[in-house]
Write a protein that holds these residues in place. Structure first.
Motif, short mmCIF file in Angstrom:
data_model
loop_
_atom_site.label_atom_id
_atom_site.label_comp_id
_atom_site.label_asym_id
_atom_site.label_seq_id
_atom_site.Cartn_x
_atom_site.Cartn_y
_atom_site.Cartn_z
N GLN A 116 -41.94 -21.80 0.32
CA GLN A 116 -43.01 -22.40 1.11
C GLN A 116 -42.51 -23.70 1.72
O GLN A 116 -41.84 -24.48 1.05
N LEU A 117 -42.84 -23.91 2.99
CA LEU A 117 -42.42 -25.14 3.66
C LEU A 117 -43.50 -26.21 3.52
O LEU A 117 -44.68 -25.93 3.67
N VAL A 118 -43.08 -27.43 3.19
CA VAL A 118 -43.98 -28.57 3.23
C VAL A 118 -43.43 -29.55 4.26
O VAL A 118 -42.23 -29.78 4.33
N VAL A 119 -44.32 -30.09 5.07
CA VAL A 119 -43.90 -30.97 6.16
C VAL A 119 -44.39 -32.39 5.91
O VAL A 119 -45.53 -32.61 5.51
N THR B 185 -38.48 -24.79 -7.34
CA THR B 185 -39.86 -25.19 -7.12
C THR B 185 -40.48 -24.21 -6.15
O THR B 185 -41.69 -24.11 -6.05
N GLY B 186 -39.63 -23.51 -5.40
CA GLY B 186 -40.13 -22.61 -4.37
C GLY B 186 -40.59 -23.35 -3.13
O GLY B 186 -41.21 -22.76 -2.25
N LEU B 187 -40.27 -24.64 -3.05
CA LEU B 187 -40.67 -25.42 -1.89
C LEU B 187 -39.45 -25.99 -1.17
O LEU B 187 -38.46 -26.34 -1.81
N ARG C 290 -51.26 -21.33 -5.65
CA ARG C 290 -50.11 -22.13 -6.07
C ARG C 290 -50.55 -23.42 -6.78
O ARG C 290 -49.81 -24.01 -7.56
N ARG D 164 -36.82 -33.93 -7.86
CA ARG D 164 -36.73 -32.49 -7.64
C ARG D 164 -38.10 -31.87 -7.34
O ARG D 164 -38.43 -30.81 -7.87
N TYR D 165 -38.86 -32.51 -6.49
CA TYR D 165 -40.17 -31.93 -6.20
C TYR D 165 -40.08 -30.78 -5.21
O TYR D 165 -41.05 -30.05 -5.01
N VAL E 32 -47.79 -31.32 4.39
CA VAL E 32 -48.59 -30.48 5.27
C VAL E 32 -48.05 -29.06 5.27
O VAL E 32 -46.84 -28.84 5.33
N HIS E 33 -48.96 -28.11 5.16
CA HIS E 33 -48.61 -26.69 5.26
C HIS E 33 -49.25 -26.12 6.52
O HIS E 33 -50.40 -26.43 6.82
#
Lengths: 348, 348
Positions: free
Chosen positions: A102-105, A70-72, B121, A125-126, B105-106
């Protein structure tokens, strides 16, 4: 005759070319419809029908199905407002970005149902993997982590036998470093403002405080110990309660937010820091350096824990069969103006 | 004979039952393989082949393809470490959660390439919509937003003709509120510690400051104006430079991080707040209330902007054809101890 490449040359799956040919439309039209960019109703109908017939799956989702890309990467923390998680997040972001992801928080509020729901969402698998820093790991957490099709790394306390990568610190020892320092600078009536004892951090700090006092031959004075919550306002109120009934010459606080609250209580009460009361926090966040006087604080290696957790996660994404790893980051004390030694003798 | 329900009764798509029947395995085995939970190589091979043959797509991804329901909403901000974004995020989280979705959140670091990459994206529909709060919106931003298959809402400045929902505040007027207050409390030598003038926030605040002074018949004194960055350390250094060459009776700071830095510079320099120098920040974050003295600060309605942006986004997800909406949140001044009026007369 040149054979038009209708199917993906790598894995033979139907591509947008396959769909366009089946629908009798241009590649551009098929692509627009498949990317949701809009087209005439007739074109949309034809392209979608063709996509279903040939079994087309969009590239990004196909990648997600086929290769876990997913690249996340997700990070789930209790509270983005606590600067300790900011330091952790920045370190994780650096590692994740260097891997091209890419980071998601997520902020969970420390609510166990929110934390476990996030872990269960991994079944979809998101993201390619998740780092979690829960206040407390329950069986529901563990089950969801084990069942997750993508790797999970836990920052914080975790059962030794849990088959999950783990990075932790040692707050009990960290509290000891602070007590040792305060005693070394001549303080004996050391107060302690903590968070709830029924939390893992609260219990560990309380045990560390009592053990450290015992190591210096100091009997704990329960009037010098107060419990609130790991937040500014609760820390200020707890410090006010403590100061109303006792006269410590130092205050150790269970995190920097509490320490800032204690500083407020001390200054508002006319006490000078460090001259009347020394002050030490924990987490060694940017907040400690922003105060006046700057706060001494025990670093629990939040940034380092984040960095290592991100590296463990990337390693496991690449090699799922690795045995579970356990890493420990030691605490360290940053000494600043708030706990400097002061000249002996009566206050001026 | 009861016809086994092999295909989805709602939309006729192949389901895990379809795949299991085609592969000649149990539902449980097919389900394990399709969810990446592991199975024998033989089973994996048979199930994957069957899935491809019948054109099976996993439920979550099918939902994503068919109905734009990833169940996720993204927020992209410059810096999670700035408490103004924490307030915004919490308000957005509340609205998003009430719609049954999860917020991701990014943190972009304010880097335009990172911001535009995130917007592009969106073509992969990895979320149902995105809220962005960029420091500056370029043509690259606009193009990506317009081409996005899912809605985007911008918090901050945006060209009037941009076909994107927008929520903004008025920092120029906000600065005016602070200047009016300082003048009303008897201050005239009002210093100003700002962020870079080549940013939208910096330029707006500078213009607002000069306009407000003019409104009070005060000639701007360039020695009372200093520029750094919108961070604590830069704010502290800028305040120190200003205080080294001038004697303001008040300091207005372009955000609370700068104000905390200015407070440090003032206190370290032996100046009392508010007695010698009044202090006002902007953003009215939790930080302003954590200081001693508590800081007056201009609220630019960050939480309210977040709340409204999230509502606009949900509305547009439900009704994509709505015309672009523009909402404005007015600034307001929170007066606290750092800018209280002080008795006239020489300092004690």
């Amino acid at each position: 005759m040149v054979r038009k490449r209708l199917h993906d040359p790598v894995d033979g799956r139907p591509t947008v070319h396959t769909v366009a040919a089946r629908a009798g439309v241009s590649i551009a039209s098929a692509s627009r419809v498949l990317n949701g960019l809009g087209a005439s109703d007739e074109t949309i109908r034809k392209v979608r029908a063709a996509a279903a017939e040939v079994g087309y799956v969009p590239n990004a989702i196909a990648r997600s199905l086929q290769s876990q890309r997913t690249g996340l990467v997700a990070l789930a923390v209790e509270d983005i407002g606590n600067p300790v998680y900011v330091a952790m997040m920045r370190a994780i972001e650096a590692v994740v970005a260097s891997s091209g992801r890419q980071l998601v928080v997520h902020a969970t509020g420390g609510h166990i149902p929110s934390e476990t729901a996030l872990l269960r969402r991994l079944a979809n698998r998101y993201v390619d993997g998740m780092i979690v820093s829960p206040i407390r790991v329950t069986n529901d957490h563990l089950t969801a982590m084990i069942e997750s099709p993508v790797p999970v790394v836990v920052i914080g306390q975790l059962r030794e036998d849990a088959p999950v990568d783990n990075v932790r610190t040692d707050s009990r020892t960290g509290v000891g470093l602070a007590v040792d320092h305060l005693v070394a600078t001549g303080r004996r009536r050391i107060g302690f403002v903590n968070g709830p004892l029924d939390t893992v951090p609260g219990a560990a700090r309380d045990a560390g405080f009592r053990a450290a006092l015992a190591g210096h031959g100091i009997e704990p004075d329960e009037r010098l110990i107060e419990v609130g919550d790991f937040q500014y306002a609760a820390g200020r109120a707890a410090a006010e309660r403590l100061l109303a009934r006792a006269t410590p010459d130092a205050l150790l606080c269970a995190n920097d937010l509490i320490a800032v609250g204690a500083l407020h209580a001390l200054l508002a009460g006319g006490r000078r820091v460090p001259h009347d009361v020394a002050l030490v926090g924990m987490d060694d966040t940017e907040l400690a350096q922003m105060m006046f006087p700057q706060l001494s604080s025990v670093s629990l290696g939040s940034a380092e824990r984040g960095r290592r957790a991100a590296e463990l996660l990337l390693q496991r994404i690449a090699e799922p069969a690795l045995p579970p790893r356990r890493e420990h980051v030691p605490p360290a004390l940053s000494v600043r103006a708030s706990s400097e030694p002061v000249a002996a003798g009566p206050a001026a």
